[in-house]
Write a protein that holds these residues in place. Structure first.
Motif, mmCIF file in Angstrom:
data_model
loop_
_atom_site.group_PDB
_atom_site.id
_atom_site.type_symbol
_atom_site.label_atom_id
_atom_site.label_comp_id
_atom_site.label_asym_id
_atom_site.label_seq_id
_atom_site.Cartn_x
_atom_site.Cartn_y
_atom_site.Cartn_z
ATOM 1 N N PHE A 133 -2.199 26.747 64.551
ATOM 2 C CA PHE A 133 -2.880 26.302 65.891
ATOM 3 C C PHE A 133 -2.503 24.775 66.024
ATOM 4 N N ARG A 134 -2.171 23.901 65.282
ATOM 5 C CA ARG A 134 -1.567 22.722 65.500
ATOM 6 C C ARG A 134 -0.167 22.769 66.421
ATOM 7 N N ALA A 135 0.692 23.581 65.948
ATOM 8 C CA ALA A 135 2.020 23.540 66.389
ATOM 9 C C ALA A 135 1.763 24.199 67.990
ATOM 10 N N PHE A 136 0.889 25.119 68.098
ATOM 11 C CA PHE A 136 0.620 25.756 69.302
ATOM 12 C C PHE A 136 0.069 24.673 70.174
ATOM 13 N N PHE A 137 -1.065 23.690 69.794
ATOM 14 C CA PHE A 137 -1.685 22.731 70.523
ATOM 15 C C PHE A 137 -0.586 21.702 70.825
ATOM 16 N N ASP A 138 0.488 21.368 70.081
ATOM 17 C CA ASP A 138 1.578 20.289 70.493
ATOM 18 C C ASP A 138 2.336 20.639 71.742
ATOM 19 N N GLU A 139 2.220 22.122 72.040
ATOM 20 C CA GLU A 139 3.117 22.378 72.962
ATOM 21 C C GLU A 139 2.344 22.075 74.688
ATOM 22 N N GLU A 140 3.164 22.167 75.519
ATOM 23 C CA GLU A 140 2.427 22.198 76.967
ATOM 24 C C GLU A 140 1.851 23.397 77.126
#
Length: 289
Positions: free
Chosen positions: A183-190
């Motif tokens: 989830f954190r890697a996903f939410f680090d993206e635009e």
């Protein structure tokens, strides 16, 4: 207290103005004022606070409003049932469908239903889950497709499909080779997301709240085609039902490390009247899902 008085009362409550309500009801404003005064007299309670520009419901008026809406909806349901039994109207189904399911899951079902029941009229409304829930409760829809989570007690549900929510990127995005994503890697993206009110966005907001994450929302839109094009061109990534990526070229689906499975259901009012057309639609969808 009669049905006419209740209709007048609800019109004034919604318009917050006697003149506007009278125009909506096609009656003279003095006649409307007299009718409301008679209603207040019959219940023995003040229903409106009045001033020069607007009127507002009193606490007593707010209580009556809930009952009045329910009474008039039941009368409308009864009229529909009697009209159907008399054969005075053709069948009609008003169904609310979220964008993703409306684009990929329902077209073949809707065409199949129309082929089997050519005399029945289908009215399909595309909206977010929260809007569909409210339209069901307000009697604006007969049947709605919703996320089967935190469903209001006034609605009955029947399971439709279970689908996984996945991260979606372009084919040449740096994450496209990943077998899974946190989830954190996903939410680090635009990100490009639906606006609030869609179960897609409910999922995003819930995960952010649970993990204390602030998402990078670069785009917000209710247009699924725009979301897909933004992702294809690499301007942002998103999260969609896996069934979308099965039909769209140029996109890569990446499961979350913590799998996210959504239960999608058909819903209708427990106390509402389901016509023969409504019941035929529900049964057809269940047989052909």
């Amino acid at each position: 207290m009669d049905l006419r008085q209740l209709r007048y009362f609800l019109a004034v409550a919604e318009q917050r103005n006697f003149t506007k309500a009278a125009k909506l009801l096609h009656i003279a404003q003095p006649a409307l004022s007299v009718a409301i005064k008679k209603l207040e007299s019959s219940v023995g309670l003040p229903l409106f606070d009045r001033n020069e520009k607007q009127v507002h419901l009193t606490h007593e008026g707010e209580v009556l409003q809930v009952h009045a809406q329910r009474i008039l909806q039941q009368v409308e349901d009864a009229n529909m049932a009697m009209a159907e039994l008399r054969g005075l109207q053709k069948g009609e189904v008003r169904v609310g469908v979220p964008g993703m399911l409306g684009s990929y899951f329902f077209p073949s079902i809707l065409m199949g239903f129309k082929s089997q029941y050519p005399d029945l009229k289908l009215i399909v409304v595309e909206a977010g889950t929260q809007s569909i829930r409210q339209m069901l409760l307000d009697g604006e829809l007969d049947i709605g497709v919703i996320h089967n989570r935190d469903v209001p007690s006034a609605l009955e549900t029947r399971h439709l499909i279970t689908s996984q929510m996945v991260a979606v990127t372009s084919q040449d995005h740096p994450l496209a080779e990943n077998k899974s994503i946190s989830f954190r890697a996903f939410f680090d993206e635009e990100l490009v997301m639906f606006k609030k009110g869609y179960f897609h966005r409910e999922f995003i907001d819930r995960i952010c709240a649970e993990h204390n994450i602030e998402p990078h929302l670069s785009f917000e839109t209710n247009l699924l085609a725009m979301i897909l094009n933004i992702v294809r061109h690499g301007f942002a990534i998103t999260a969609l039902l896996e069934l979308v990526t099965e039909h769209e070229p140029g996109l890569v689906a990446i499961p979350f490390e913590e799998p996210v499975t959504l239960d999608i259901a058909m819903a209708w009012r427990k106390q509402g009247y389901l016509s023969l057309a409504d019941r035929a639609f529900i049964d057809f969808v269940q047989r052909n899902k």
